[in-house]
Each structure stands twice: as C-alpha cells, then as structure tokens.
Design a protein around this motif. Sequence first.
Motif, PDB file in Angstrom:
ATOM      1  N   SER A  33      28.354  39.449  35.810  1.00  0.00           N
ATOM      2  CA  SER A  33      28.426  38.429  35.368  1.00  0.00           C
ATOM      3  C   SER A  33      29.917  38.321  34.095  1.00  0.00           C
ATOM      4  O   SER A  33      29.670  39.386  33.270  1.00  0.00           O
ATOM      5  N   TYR A  35      30.583  36.034  30.053  1.00  0.00           N
ATOM      6  CA  TYR A  35      30.346  34.930  28.979  1.00  0.00           C
ATOM      7  C   TYR A  35      31.715  34.892  27.751  1.00  0.00           C
ATOM      8  O   TYR A  35      31.882  36.242  27.585  1.00  0.00           O
ATOM      9  N   GLN A  37      32.097  34.137  23.527  1.00  0.00           N
ATOM     10  CA  GLN A  37      31.392  34.137  22.702  1.00  0.00           C
ATOM     11  C   GLN A  37      33.039  33.379  21.789  1.00  0.00           C
ATOM     12  O   GLN A  37      32.770  34.207  21.235  1.00  0.00           O
ATOM     13  N   HIS A  38      33.154  32.304  20.965  1.00  0.00           N
ATOM     14  CA  HIS A  38      33.364  32.205  20.180  1.00  0.00           C
ATOM     15  C   HIS A  38      32.410  32.408  18.757  1.00  0.00           C
ATOM     16  O   HIS A  38      31.151  32.643  18.817  1.00  0.00           O
ATOM     17  N   ASP A  39      33.467  32.596  17.709  1.00  0.00           N
ATOM     18  CA  ASP A  39      32.907  33.235  16.491  1.00  0.00           C
ATOM     19  C   ASP A  39      31.842  31.978  16.615  1.00  0.00           C
ATOM     20  O   ASP A  39      32.473  30.628  16.360  1.00  0.00           O
ATOM     21  N   GLY A  40      30.384  32.434  16.113  1.00  0.00           N
ATOM     22  CA  GLY A  40      29.779  30.891  15.389  1.00  0.00           C
ATOM     23  C   GLY A  40      29.197  30.052  16.730  1.00  0.00           C
ATOM     24  O   GLY A  40      28.456  29.063  16.668  1.00  0.00           O
ATOM     25  N   GLY A  41      29.868  30.553  17.260  1.00  0.00           N
ATOM     26  CA  GLY A  41      29.244  29.930  18.953  1.00  0.00           C
ATOM     27  C   GLY A  41      28.050  30.118  19.826  1.00  0.00           C
ATOM     28  O   GLY A  41      27.759  31.078  19.363  1.00  0.00           O
ATOM     29  N   ALA A  42      28.277  29.353  20.799  1.00  0.00           N
ATOM     30  CA  ALA A  42      26.810  30.443  22.074  1.00  0.00           C
ATOM     31  C   ALA A  42      27.823  31.021  22.908  1.00  0.00           C
ATOM     32  O   ALA A  42      29.047  30.543  23.568  1.00  0.00           O
ATOM     33  N   PRO A  43      27.143  31.605  23.790  1.00  0.00           N
ATOM     34  CA  PRO A  43      27.594  31.939  24.863  1.00  0.00           C
ATOM     35  C   PRO A  43      27.604  31.417  25.922  1.00  0.00           C
ATOM     36  O   PRO A  43      26.865  30.524  26.360  1.00  0.00           O
ATOM     37  N   PHE A  45      29.157  30.602  30.043  1.00  0.00           N
ATOM     38  CA  PHE A  45      29.212  31.709  31.322  1.00  0.00           C
ATOM     39  C   PHE A  45      30.840  30.601  31.904  1.00  0.00           C
ATOM     40  O   PHE A  45      30.888  30.140  31.507  1.00  0.00           O
ATOM     41  N   TYR A  48      30.974  35.212  38.048  1.00  0.00           N
ATOM     42  CA  TYR A  48      30.230  35.797  39.033  1.00  0.00           C
ATOM     43  C   TYR A  48      30.626  36.566  39.893  1.00  0.00           C
ATOM     44  O   TYR A  48      30.615  35.900  40.582  1.00  0.00           O
ATOM     45  N   SER A  85      34.786  36.184  21.705  1.00  0.00           N
ATOM     46  CA  SER A  85      34.456  37.660  22.636  1.00  0.00           C
ATOM     47  C   SER A  85      34.203  37.834  23.727  1.00  0.00           C
ATOM     48  O   SER A  85      33.544  37.011  24.082  1.00  0.00           O
ATOM     49  N   PHE A  87      31.337  38.641  27.236  1.00  0.00           N
ATOM     50  CA  PHE A  87      30.913  39.733  27.072  1.00  0.00           C
ATOM     51  C   PHE A  87      30.508  40.246  29.144  1.00  0.00           C
ATOM     52  O   PHE A  87      30.287  39.033  29.605  1.00  0.00           O
ATOM     53  N   PHE A 102      23.422  42.461  28.583  1.00  0.00           N
ATOM     54  CA  PHE A 102      25.210  42.308  28.052  1.00  0.00           C
ATOM     55  C   PHE A 102      25.487  44.098  28.104  1.00  0.00           C
ATOM     56  O   PHE A 102      24.401  44.672  27.347  1.00  0.00           O
ATOM     57  N   ARG A 107      36.130  42.108  21.897  1.00  0.00           N
ATOM     58  CA  ARG A 107      36.711  40.748  20.966  1.00  0.00           C
ATOM     59  C   ARG A 107      38.499  40.779  21.388  1.00  0.00           C
ATOM     60  O   ARG A 107      38.799  41.666  21.232  1.00  0.00           O
TER      61      ARG A 107
END
Lengths: 112, 114
Positions: A33, A35, A37-43, A45, A48, A85, A87, A102, A107
């Motif tokens: 998979s 994912y 993720q922006h700075d300060g944010g959540a991963p 999806f 896959y 970022s 992953f 993960f 970045r």
Amino acid sequence: GQSLEQPSEVTAVEGAIVQINCTYQTSGFYGLSWYQQHDGGAPTFLSYNALDGLEETGRFSSFLSRSDSYGYLLLQELQMKDSASYFCAVRSLTGTASKLTFGTGTRLQVTL
Amino acid sequence: DTAVSQTPKYLVTQMGNDKSIKCEQNLGHDTMYWYKQDSKKFLKIMFSYNNKELIINETVPNRFSPKSPDKAHLNLHINSLELGDSAVYFCASSRLLADGNEQFFGPGTRLTVL
C-alpha cells in the motif's frame, strides 16, 4: 520480520513526474500500500497492489513486482499540494492476524 | 462528518502520570488500530482489534492498555508515562480485517511527556 526501504527525500519541479521506489523484505506478503501524509496531518490511503502490475488512480499510479520485492509510486503532473511524505506499507499475514508495516517515508518537495 | 475522531488532539503531561486517548469511528468498520509515530515519522502498529477482540499486540509494554467497549470505539490508556512515550498516536480503522490494506486514520494525538 519485515523491513522496507525507500529514499528519504525527493525534490521535483511542479508539472514534472516523480517515482518513489520501495523495496521490501517480509514473510507472509499480502500486498503493498501507499499512503500520503502532509506535515501535521494524518496518513491517507493512496493505492494498493496485491498482484504484479500497475494500478492507476488519477495522477497517481502504483506498481508492484512480487518476484523482485519491489514497488513504486508514480506521481504525474506534480502540484505544489503534492509536497508531503509518502509511505509504502507491506501488508503481511501471520496466522489469522494481518498488519501493515510502514516504511520510513519519502519526503517529497515540489518546487516552482 | 468526521470518519475517525480522536480526543484529545494534544496532551502534555508529567512523567509518571496516567492518561487516556479516545477514538471513535462512524464508518461502520469492524477493525480498529493504534499506531505510534515517533519524531522521525516512523509509523508503527501497536494494537489491532476486530469486532472488539484483540488481534495484534505488537510487543507493546503492558503500561499500554487498549480497550474496545464496542466496535466503533478503541481507547488507549497509558500508565506511568515515560519520556519515550512522547509521540503522535494515530487511531485507524478498516472495513474488515481482510481490508487492512486500506485504513482510515484519525487526526492523531500529540503526546508530550515532560
């Protein structure tokens, strides 16, 4: 155990194409998979791959080669908002338990 | 509507204290997870629950105790907090255990232990 390798940083120009590679070692492999993720944010999806080949979702595509234990995420027509970022994550099965492991993240910096 | 929510968003506390983080998902998913993301952004699974049943405990110290009162909630209680517990904790859910490749993450709880 599981281990994943991906580049730590990538820089690209707006409008360009960038490829983020991921190599993995795992037992009980069930899929790869990706994912974001922006700075300060959540991963969140992105895609896959369970089988070999390319999966396309809009500007993003993901590729898997199970025989090479390798995959990549391809981002086209880069936009500034793609700076984040990324992953890769291996899904593996141990008995009846499934888990995501993960990578360390890449970045991506998109510049003008 | 928030899909996966966590409270609190920030938690600052002293070493040795006990604290809890709550997580709720309104997606109707069967499976929920707790992850820890350290200062180097390494994201590691801690626990997973399927229909309130513990499926994975990834060798987490027993100071960490998850509780799932129903399949929409997975809370995390941490006893005797240590400096090394400082991290961002993410709750996540997936539709089924078999759909674990696509997980929906909450906004995270940034825990700082002083």
